[in-house]
Design a protein around this motif. Structure first.
Motif, PDB file in Angstrom:
ATOM      1  N   TRP A 175      51.988  49.853  33.636  1.00  0.00           N
ATOM      2  CA  TRP A 175      50.997  50.464  34.524  1.00  0.00           C
ATOM      3  C   TRP A 175      51.658  51.404  35.526  1.00  0.00           C
ATOM      4  O   TRP A 175      52.766  51.158  36.000  1.00  0.00           O
ATOM      5  CB  TRP A 175      50.222  49.378  35.269  1.00  0.00           C
ATOM      6  CG  TRP A 175      49.076  48.896  34.428  1.00  0.00           C
ATOM      7  CD1 TRP A 175      49.145  48.066  33.349  1.00  0.00           C
ATOM      8  CD2 TRP A 175      47.709  49.264  34.568  1.00  0.00           C
ATOM      9  NE1 TRP A 175      47.899  47.888  32.801  1.00  0.00           N
ATOM     10  CE2 TRP A 175      47.002  48.609  33.532  1.00  0.00           C
ATOM     11  CE3 TRP A 175      47.020  50.071  35.466  1.00  0.00           C
ATOM     12  CZ2 TRP A 175      45.625  48.756  33.379  1.00  0.00           C
ATOM     13  CZ3 TRP A 175      45.652  50.212  35.311  1.00  0.00           C
ATOM     14  CH2 TRP A 175      44.971  49.558  34.275  1.00  0.00           C
TER      15      TRP A 175
ATOM     16  N   ARG B  48      52.633  53.011  38.864  1.00  0.00           N
ATOM     17  CA  ARG B  48      52.821  52.507  40.221  1.00  0.00           C
ATOM     18  C   ARG B  48      52.200  53.486  41.207  1.00  0.00           C
ATOM     19  O   ARG B  48      52.330  54.694  41.065  1.00  0.00           O
ATOM     20  CB  ARG B  48      54.311  52.358  40.519  1.00  0.00           C
ATOM     21  CG  ARG B  48      54.995  51.207  39.805  1.00  0.00           C
ATOM     22  CD  ARG B  48      56.473  51.236  40.105  1.00  0.00           C
ATOM     23  NE  ARG B  48      57.186  50.069  39.582  1.00  0.00           N
ATOM     24  CZ  ARG B  48      58.504  49.935  39.634  1.00  0.00           C
ATOM     25  NH1 ARG B  48      59.240  50.895  40.178  1.00  0.00           N
ATOM     26  NH2 ARG B  48      59.087  48.847  39.148  1.00  0.00           N
TER      27      ARG B  48
ATOM     28  N   LEU C  87      45.933  50.099  40.627  1.00  0.00           N
ATOM     29  CA  LEU C  87      46.031  48.649  40.770  1.00  0.00           C
ATOM     30  C   LEU C  87      44.709  48.040  41.193  1.00  0.00           C
ATOM     31  O   LEU C  87      44.307  46.988  40.683  1.00  0.00           O
ATOM     32  CB  LEU C  87      47.124  48.286  41.784  1.00  0.00           C
ATOM     33  CG  LEU C  87      47.310  46.781  42.032  1.00  0.00           C
ATOM     34  CD1 LEU C  87      47.636  46.050  40.728  1.00  0.00           C
ATOM     35  CD2 LEU C  87      48.388  46.540  43.072  1.00  0.00           C
TER      36      LEU C  87
ATOM     37  N   ARG D 104      42.399  48.095  38.191  1.00  0.00           N
ATOM     38  CA  ARG D 104      42.856  47.076  37.230  1.00  0.00           C
ATOM     39  C   ARG D 104      42.453  45.673  37.684  1.00  0.00           C
ATOM     40  O   ARG D 104      41.965  44.860  36.887  1.00  0.00           O
ATOM     41  CB  ARG D 104      44.373  47.183  37.082  1.00  0.00           C
ATOM     42  CG  ARG D 104      45.050  46.065  36.307  1.00  0.00           C
ATOM     43  CD  ARG D 104      46.555  46.287  36.362  1.00  0.00           C
ATOM     44  NE  ARG D 104      47.323  45.132  35.941  1.00  0.00           N
ATOM     45  CZ  ARG D 104      48.647  45.027  36.066  1.00  0.00           C
ATOM     46  NH1 ARG D 104      49.333  46.024  36.599  1.00  0.00           N
ATOM     47  NH2 ARG D 104      49.285  43.940  35.658  1.00  0.00           N
ATOM     48  N   THR D 105      42.616  45.398  38.966  1.00  0.00           N
ATOM     49  CA  THR D 105      42.314  44.071  39.484  1.00  0.00           C
ATOM     50  C   THR D 105      40.831  43.750  39.396  1.00  0.00           C
ATOM     51  O   THR D 105      40.437  42.677  38.921  1.00  0.00           O
ATOM     52  CB  THR D 105      42.782  43.959  40.955  1.00  0.00           C
ATOM     53  OG1 THR D 105      44.191  44.166  41.014  1.00  0.00           O
ATOM     54  CG2 THR D 105      42.449  42.585  41.525  1.00  0.00           C
TER      55      THR D 105
END
Length: 217
Positions: free
Chosen positions: A56, A58, A81, A84-85
């Motif tokens: 993924w 950063r 992120l 994704r979460t």
């Protein structure tokens, strides 16, 4: 005129000023579990990959003292992120509340006049709670420009990712053109993909009217 709460809330997944992508110089070639070369980070750590082993992108995070995103919103950008979460854990993309699955999970997707919505739908839009569904449709530039369709889904497995493919050349690791087309986890080149959005495939769903589900704002 005083702004309403819905007008000042910024969806959790929205990128903020001050949040930046990591340098491409941090990428290298690593051997995967199958001993085949794949894209990796020089200082790779476990959180850099999802549970399917995909790397993924950063992206730094600008957080306040309470650990919440802060800074002016970049409305057209999604934080990798946070997207994704919320998609992986089925949390609301606006407020991160855990969504219940009894009646289905609500997804608000870009409308497609060519789709009769009788087959599977691949989406990178994380689910949304009833309270924030209409606000999410207004806040997302793409949904606002192209219109939206609300889908109450009961079957929605993970499908793959959206991001940037890479290749190894004589000049080192080079990015190819980024694509909005989801790459399935089963794709043979998934090891050379740098993901930025997680995608689910809605396989069983009902098209609904948000006005029937959400009280008027």
């Amino acid at each position: 005129m005083t702004a309403t709460a819905a007008e000042v809330v910024v969806p959790y997944i929205t990128a903020r000023e001050g949040e930046e992508a990591d340098s491409l110089l941090s990428l290298n070639v690593r051997l995967g579990p199958d001993r085949r070369p794949r894209l990796g980070y020089v200082d790779e750590a476990a959180p850099d990959r999802d549970l399917r082993g995909v790397l993924w992108a950063r992206y730094s995070m600008s957080l306040d003292f309470g650990g919440q995103p802060t800074g002016s919103p970049k409305w057209r950008l999604v934080h990798p992120l946070r997207q994704r979460t919320t998609m992986a854990l089925l949390r609301c993309q606006v407020c991160t509340v855990q969504l219940k699955r009894s009646d289905g999970i609500l997804f608000v997707e870009t409308a497609d006049d060519r789709d009769d919505y009788t087959g599977p739908v691949k989406t990178a839009q994380p689910p949304v709670c009833l309270e924030h569904a209409r606000m999410a449709a207004r806040r997302c530039p793409r949904l606002r420009a192209k219109g939206h369709v609300a889908l109450l889904a009961t079957r929605f497995p993970l499908y793959g990712v959206i991001g940037t493919p890479y290749q190894y050349t004589a000049d080192g690791i080079q990015p190819l053109s980024s694509t909005d087309v989801p790459l399935p986890y089963s794709h043979p080149q998934i090891g050379w993909f740098l993901a930025s959005q997680l995608v689910r495939e809605l396989r069983e769903y009902t098209v609904v009217n948000l006005d029937d589900l959400v009280p008027a704002a």
